[in-house]
Each structure stands twice: as structure tokens, then as C-alpha cells.
Write a protein that holds these residues in place. Structure first.
Motif, mmCIF file in Angstrom:
data_model
loop_
_atom_site.group_PDB
_atom_site.id
_atom_site.type_symbol
_atom_site.label_atom_id
_atom_site.label_comp_id
_atom_site.label_asym_id
_atom_site.label_seq_id
_atom_site.Cartn_x
_atom_site.Cartn_y
_atom_site.Cartn_z
ATOM 1 N N MET A 8 0.805 -1.204 0.000
ATOM 2 C CA MET A 8 0.000 0.000 0.000
ATOM 3 C C MET A 8 0.847 1.268 0.000
ATOM 4 O O MET A 8 0.336 2.328 -0.319
ATOM 5 N N GLU A 9 2.115 1.125 0.364
ATOM 6 C CA GLU A 9 2.978 2.301 0.330
ATOM 7 C C GLU A 9 3.134 2.824 -1.094
ATOM 8 O O GLU A 9 3.248 4.024 -1.302
ATOM 9 N N ILE A 10 3.158 1.920 -2.051
ATOM 10 C CA ILE A 10 3.311 2.316 -3.455
ATOM 11 C C ILE A 10 2.108 3.129 -3.902
ATOM 12 O O ILE A 10 2.255 4.163 -4.564
ATOM 13 N N VAL A 11 0.916 2.678 -3.529
ATOM 14 C CA VAL A 11 -0.300 3.400 -3.908
ATOM 15 C C VAL A 11 -0.306 4.783 -3.275
ATOM 16 O O VAL A 11 -0.632 5.786 -3.923
ATOM 17 N N ARG A 12 0.084 4.881 -2.012
ATOM 18 C CA ARG A 12 0.140 6.172 -1.321
ATOM 19 C C ARG A 12 1.157 7.087 -1.994
ATOM 20 O O ARG A 12 0.923 8.264 -2.204
ATOM 21 N N PHE A 13 2.314 6.535 -2.357
ATOM 22 C CA PHE A 13 3.342 7.317 -3.042
ATOM 23 C C PHE A 13 2.812 7.862 -4.367
ATOM 24 O O PHE A 13 3.014 9.033 -4.694
ATOM 25 N N ILE A 14 2.137 7.001 -5.129
ATOM 26 C CA ILE A 14 1.593 7.434 -6.422
ATOM 27 C C ILE A 14 0.567 8.542 -6.232
ATOM 28 O O ILE A 14 0.580 9.543 -6.948
ATOM 29 N N ILE A 15 -0.310 8.365 -5.267
ATOM 30 C CA ILE A 15 -1.337 9.384 -5.015
ATOM 31 C C ILE A 15 -0.693 10.697 -4.584
ATOM 32 O O ILE A 15 -1.079 11.774 -5.053
ATOM 33 N N ASP A 16 0.282 10.624 -3.705
ATOM 34 C CA ASP A 16 0.947 11.837 -3.214
ATOM 35 C C ASP A 16 1.745 12.554 -4.294
ATOM 36 O O ASP A 16 1.938 13.766 -4.223
ATOM 37 N N ASN A 17 2.236 11.827 -5.271
ATOM 38 C CA ASN A 17 3.110 12.410 -6.290
ATOM 39 C C ASN A 17 2.506 12.347 -7.688
ATOM 40 O O ASN A 17 3.233 12.367 -8.672
ATOM 41 N N LEU A 18 1.192 12.292 -7.771
ATOM 42 C CA LEU A 18 0.527 12.130 -9.054
ATOM 43 C C LEU A 18 0.855 13.257 -10.035
ATOM 44 O O LEU A 18 1.060 13.008 -11.220
ATOM 45 N N ASP A 19 0.960 14.487 -9.549
ATOM 46 C CA ASP A 19 1.277 15.600 -10.450
ATOM 47 C C ASP A 19 2.680 15.476 -11.035
ATOM 48 O O ASP A 19 2.904 15.695 -12.219
ATOM 49 N N ILE A 20 3.640 15.072 -10.221
ATOM 50 C CA ILE A 20 5.016 14.899 -10.704
ATOM 51 C C ILE A 20 5.093 13.716 -11.666
ATOM 52 O O ILE A 20 5.746 13.787 -12.711
ATOM 53 N N ILE A 21 4.413 12.629 -11.306
ATOM 54 C CA ILE A 21 4.414 11.445 -12.167
ATOM 55 C C ILE A 21 3.799 11.777 -13.523
ATOM 56 O O ILE A 21 4.316 11.382 -14.570
ATOM 57 N N GLY A 22 2.698 12.527 -13.522
ATOM 58 C CA GLY A 22 2.062 12.928 -14.778
ATOM 59 C C GLY A 22 2.967 13.798 -15.622
ATOM 60 O O GLY A 22 3.088 13.596 -16.841
ATOM 61 N N THR A 23 3.630 14.758 -14.975
ATOM 62 C CA THR A 23 4.541 15.650 -15.689
ATOM 63 C C THR A 23 5.697 14.868 -16.297
ATOM 64 O O THR A 23 6.054 15.059 -17.460
ATOM 65 N N ARG A 24 6.289 13.985 -15.506
ATOM 66 C CA ARG A 24 7.423 13.196 -16.000
ATOM 67 C C ARG A 24 6.989 12.220 -17.104
ATOM 68 O O ARG A 24 7.756 11.943 -18.027
ATOM 69 N N THR A 25 5.775 11.694 -17.012
ATOM 70 C CA THR A 25 5.277 10.792 -18.047
ATOM 71 C C THR A 25 5.129 11.530 -19.368
ATOM 72 O O THR A 25 5.551 11.035 -20.424
ATOM 73 N N ILE A 26 4.554 12.722 -19.327
ATOM 74 C CA ILE A 26 4.414 13.525 -20.544
ATOM 75 C C ILE A 26 5.783 13.906 -21.094
ATOM 76 O O ILE A 26 6.015 13.855 -22.307
ATOM 77 N N GLU A 27 6.714 14.249 -20.213
ATOM 78 C CA GLU A 27 8.074 14.576 -20.637
ATOM 79 C C GLU A 27 8.729 13.366 -21.305
ATOM 80 O O GLU A 27 9.371 13.490 -22.355
ATOM 81 N N HIS A 28 8.552 12.196 -20.721
ATOM 82 C CA HIS A 28 9.129 10.973 -21.283
ATOM 83 C C HIS A 28 8.550 10.677 -22.663
ATOM 84 O O HIS A 28 9.299 10.366 -23.606
ATOM 85 N N ILE A 29 7.252 10.769 -22.802
ATOM 86 C CA ILE A 29 6.606 10.514 -24.092
ATOM 87 C C ILE A 29 7.085 11.511 -25.141
ATOM 88 O O ILE A 29 7.336 11.147 -26.297
ATOM 89 N N SER A 30 7.260 12.770 -24.744
ATOM 90 C CA SER A 30 7.771 13.786 -25.676
ATOM 91 C C SER A 30 9.173 13.443 -26.162
ATOM 92 O O SER A 30 9.475 13.569 -27.354
ATOM 93 N N ILE A 31 10.024 13.007 -25.237
ATOM 94 C CA ILE A 31 11.394 12.651 -25.605
ATOM 95 C C ILE A 31 11.401 11.441 -26.546
ATOM 96 O O ILE A 31 12.156 11.397 -27.519
ATOM 97 N N VAL A 32 10.535 10.464 -26.257
ATOM 98 C CA VAL A 32 10.449 9.280 -27.118
ATOM 99 C C VAL A 32 10.005 9.672 -28.521
ATOM 100 O O VAL A 32 10.589 9.217 -29.519
ATOM 101 N N PHE A 33 8.966 10.511 -28.627
ATOM 102 C CA PHE A 33 8.499 10.942 -29.955
ATOM 103 C C PHE A 33 9.590 11.725 -30.693
ATOM 104 O O PHE A 33 9.753 11.566 -31.906
ATOM 105 N N LEU A 34 10.332 12.554 -29.986
ATOM 106 C CA LEU A 34 11.424 13.287 -30.609
ATOM 107 C C LEU A 34 12.490 12.324 -31.139
ATOM 108 O O LEU A 34 12.949 12.450 -32.280
#
Length: 92
Positions: A1-27
Motif C-alpha cells: 500500500m505504500e506504493i499506492v500512497r506514493f503514487i497518489i501523493d506524487n501524481l502531479d510529478i508522475i504525470g509531468t514526467r510521463t508527458i516529458e518521457h513521451i515527448s522525448i520518445v516521440f522526438l
């Protein structure tokens, strides 16, 4: 459950980094397509160009092996134990 709590607490950072990662991959894929298509067309037109490109590609593909299979063991990121050192130095 710590993983779920971590994801919930850091959802904005995870979303930002995911979009950044996808952008780099497309580039990276865009650059690969932009270079590979003209090279592919060029090697169909000339045997000598094809030989040169294939030679360079095979050399580039083996470069990580050339860097990490011999020489200074500190280049290898990972556990450094006797078995690893024995294996790597036996190939020299």
C-alpha cells in the motif's frame, strides 16, 4: 500500500514526467525516421554507399560491447565481485 500512497501523493510529478518521457520518445523516433528514410533510399541506389552504411552501423552496434567488455572494471555499473572480475579479465 505504500506504493499506492506514493503514487497518489506524487501524481502531479508522475504525470509531468510521463508527458516529458513521451515527448522525448516521440522526438527520438522522429529523428530516427528523418535520418533512416533518406539513408535507406541512398543505400538502395549505390552498392558502395550500402557497404559503408552497413559497416558503420555494425560498428556502432558493437560499440557498447567494446567499451564495457575490457579495460577498466570501474566502467561497469554493477556489483563488483570476484566472479565478475574473473569473467571480465578472462576475455582480455
Amino acid at each position: 500500500m505504500e506504493i499506492v500512497r506514493f503514487i497518489i501523493d506524487n501524481l502531479d510529478i508522475i504525470g509531468t514526467r510521463t508527458i516529458e518521457h513521451i515527448s522525448i520518445v516521440f522526438l527520438a523516433v522522429g529523428i530516427a525516421i528523418a535520418t533512416a528514410v533518406p539513408i535507406g533510399v541512398a543505400i538502395t541506389q549505390s552498392k558502395s554507399t550500402a557497404d559503408t552504411v552497413l559497416y558503420l552501423a555494425s560498428y556502432a552496434a558493437s560499440t557498447p560491447h567494446r567499451l564495457f567488455s575490457c579495460g577498466d572494471l570501474r566502467l561497469i555499473d554493477g556489483p563488483s565481485n570476484e566472479l565478475t572480475e574473473e569473467y571480465l579479465t578472462s576475455s582480455l
